[in-house]
Design an enzyme around this catalytic site. Structure first.
Site, PDB file in Angstrom:
ATOM      1  NE  ARG A 225      -4.953   4.154  -9.926  1.00  0.00           N
ATOM      2  CZ  ARG A 225      -4.408   3.070 -10.472  1.00  0.00           C
ATOM      3  NH1 ARG A 225      -3.119   2.863 -10.470  1.00  0.00           N
ATOM      4  NH2 ARG A 225      -5.172   2.149 -11.032  1.00  0.00           N
TER       5      ARG A 225
ATOM      6  CE1 TYR B 212     -10.030   5.201 -17.356  1.00  0.00           C
ATOM      7  CE2 TYR B 212      -9.973   4.120 -15.218  1.00  0.00           C
ATOM      8  CZ  TYR B 212     -10.256   4.085 -16.576  1.00  0.00           C
ATOM      9  OH  TYR B 212     -10.760   2.943 -17.137  1.00  0.00           O
TER      10      TYR B 212
ATOM     11  CD  GLU C 245     -13.074  11.639  -7.582  1.00  0.00           C
ATOM     12  OE1 GLU C 245     -14.223  11.255  -7.852  1.00  0.00           O
ATOM     13  OE2 GLU C 245     -12.678  11.813  -6.411  1.00  0.00           O
ATOM     14  N   GLY C 246     -13.332  11.174 -13.127  1.00  0.00           N
ATOM     15  CA  GLY C 246     -14.015  11.385 -14.407  1.00  0.00           C
ATOM     16  C   GLY C 246     -15.071  10.306 -14.612  1.00  0.00           C
TER      17      GLY C 246
ATOM     18  CG  ASN D  83      -7.376  -4.824 -13.665  1.00  0.00           C
ATOM     19  OD1 ASN D  83      -8.134  -4.469 -12.761  1.00  0.00           O
ATOM     20  ND2 ASN D  83      -6.183  -4.302 -13.845  1.00  0.00           N
TER      21      ASN D  83
ATOM     22  CD  GLN E  49       1.361  -4.880  -6.721  1.00  0.00           C
ATOM     23  OE1 GLN E  49       2.051  -5.500  -5.948  1.00  0.00           O
ATOM     24  NE2 GLN E  49       1.899  -4.137  -7.695  1.00  0.00           N
TER      25      GLN E  49
ATOM     26  CG  ASP F 291      -0.541   0.141  -7.894  1.00  0.00           C
ATOM     27  OD1 ASP F 291      -0.241   0.429  -9.065  1.00  0.00           O
ATOM     28  OD2 ASP F 291      -0.870  -0.999  -7.529  1.00  0.00           O
ATOM     29  N   PRO F 292      -3.915   0.618  -6.133  1.00  0.00           N
ATOM     30  CG  PRO F 292      -6.050   0.667  -7.053  1.00  0.00           C
ATOM     31  CD  PRO F 292      -4.616   0.956  -7.379  1.00  0.00           C
TER      32      PRO F 292
ATOM     33  NE  ARG G  90      -9.245  -2.342  -9.048  1.00  0.00           N
ATOM     34  CZ  ARG G  90      -8.336  -1.754  -9.832  1.00  0.00           C
ATOM     35  NH1 ARG G  90      -7.887  -2.365 -10.880  1.00  0.00           N
ATOM     36  NH2 ARG G  90      -7.910  -0.559  -9.532  1.00  0.00           N
TER      37      ARG G  90
END
Ligand code: NAD
Ligand code: UDP
Ligand code: UDP
Length: 319
Positions: A148, A151, A153-154, A180, A215, A279-280, A283
């Site tokens: 991941r 995305y 860090e970008g 989201n 999650q 996968d977090p 959130r």
């Protein structure tokens, strides 16, 4: 009438043919502006903006933001970047280039034209968070070398560039961290959970739950998000963000599946699959800053937003 003409701005939207970008094009055209939509159609589609192609204040340019772009504009919304894990992991090097080189080019353009510039950042800058809900002051917990990371860090580097151009070149920047978001014009195959569950339910296929489905995510309807974008762009110059935009309502993936099945009906069953890497687990946005600075909070509840989204996917699947 006169007022509308005087307030007309030339606005560039990168990623304008994507899910959020196309809704933003609609909104800014309706507000009376000149809109230049720039997209390389990696994940976006002409179908999302086809209804605007003949509009006299709308212009479409096929262009990749990793290359320089010389145009004259008053405002820039920088949304270009694949957003779903399936899409951004398809060509991870290009994903980082889009976030980083794309930001440099758009910031260079803003520097030359003195345009105000908006960045679509993401809740992924918080990674798999140990602080819950996430306020803007939280620095995040991000793996720099996982699948991941291109995305996450970008987008983190893009935020750095925005704040350095702001400090070094006095650019007017507007950084939002999007949580989201879902709604009509999501890509049916983009692998995101809302589109997956709805399409599976409509086709009578199994609903794919990753991990144990405990999650959580917080889902914001697209119309609420676009209102937040526009309010942020129009906020006073000294408010740079970053500001969280999202719906604080938090649901497990099992609860989401239940809601989708209730709306769609049908015979789909749940099937359980391995949880993707990194996968977090949870959130939820802390949106106190957006409420205070922008007077913004979401209005559309998950049931109502899902009904609109289901109606859209029904039409798409019937085509
Ligand atoms: P999307 O994939 O539908 O839209 C992205 C658009 O950018 C597409 O039209 C794609 O073709 C275009 N694009 C990609 N690379 C490009 C490049 N190099 N040059 C020009 N165009 C390029 O995704 P979306 O959900 O509409 O996301 C829009 C923005 O919002 C993205 O920056 C994304 O990171 C951010 N965001 C979205 C969400 C969400 O839940 N939808 C959450 C957080 C952040
Ligand atoms: N750039 C662009 N459009 C412009 C101005 C600049 O695409 O209207 C690009 C340019 O290619 C440059 C980047 O933005 O590489 C950063 O511009 P900046 O002025 O910050 O840097 P420099 O040109 O000094 O390297
Ligand atoms: N997910 C799921 N089934 C799917 C697609 C996703 O259970 O078919 C889960 C995924 O593992 C994650 C959550 O739903 O925990 C949200 O995934 P999505 O890809 O939509 O967004 P992100 O992980 O970037 O928040």
């Amino acid at each position: 009438m006169m007022k509308a003409i005087m307030a007309t701005k030339r606005i560039l939207i990168t990623g304008g043919a994507g899910f959020l970008g196309s809704h933003l094009c609609d909104r800014l055209i309706a507000d009376g502006h000149d809109v230049l939509c720039v997209d390389n159609f990696f994940t976006g589609s002409k179908d999302n903006i086809r209804h605007l192609l003949s509009h006299p204040r709308f212009e479409l340019l096929r262009h990749d933001v990793t290359f320089p772009l010389y145009v004259e504009v008053d405002q820039i919304y920088n949304l270009a970047c694949p957003a779903s894990p399936v899409h951004y992991q398809h060509d991870p090097v290009q994903t980082t280039k889009t976030s980083v080189h794309g930001a440099i080019n758009m910031l260079g353009l803003a520097k030359r034209t003195r345009a105000r510039i908006f960045q679509a950042s993401t809740s992924e800058v918080y990674g798999d968070p140990e602080v819950h809900p996430q306020p803007e002051s939280y620095w995040g917990r991000v793996n720099p070398i996982g699948p991941r990371s291109c995305y996450d860090e970008g987008k983190r580097c893009a935020e750095t560039l925005f704040f350095d151009y702001h400090r070094q070149h006095r650019l007017e920047i507007k950084v939002v961290r999007i949580f989201n978001t879902y709604g009509p014009r999501m890509h049916p195959n983009d692998g995101r959970v809302v589109s997956n569950f709805i399409v599976q339910a409509l086709k009578g296929e199994d609903i794919t739950i990753y991990g144990d489905g405990q999650q959580t995510r917080s889902f914001c309807y697209v119309d609420d998000m676009i209102e937040g974008f526009v309010r942020m762009m129009h906020s006073p110059a000294d408010f740079t963000g970053p500001v969280n935009l999202g719906n604080p309502g938090e649901f497990t993936m099992l609860e989401l599946a239940e809601k989708v099945l209730k709306i769609v009906g049908g015979k789909s069953k749940l099937s359980f699959h391995p949880l993707p890497v990194d996968d977090p687990k949870q959130r939820q946005p802390d949106i106190r800053l957006a409420k205070e600075k922008l007077g913004w909070e979401p209005k559309v509840c998950l049931e109502d937003g899902l009904k609109e989204t289901v109606a859209y996917f029904r039409r798409v699947l019937e085509r």
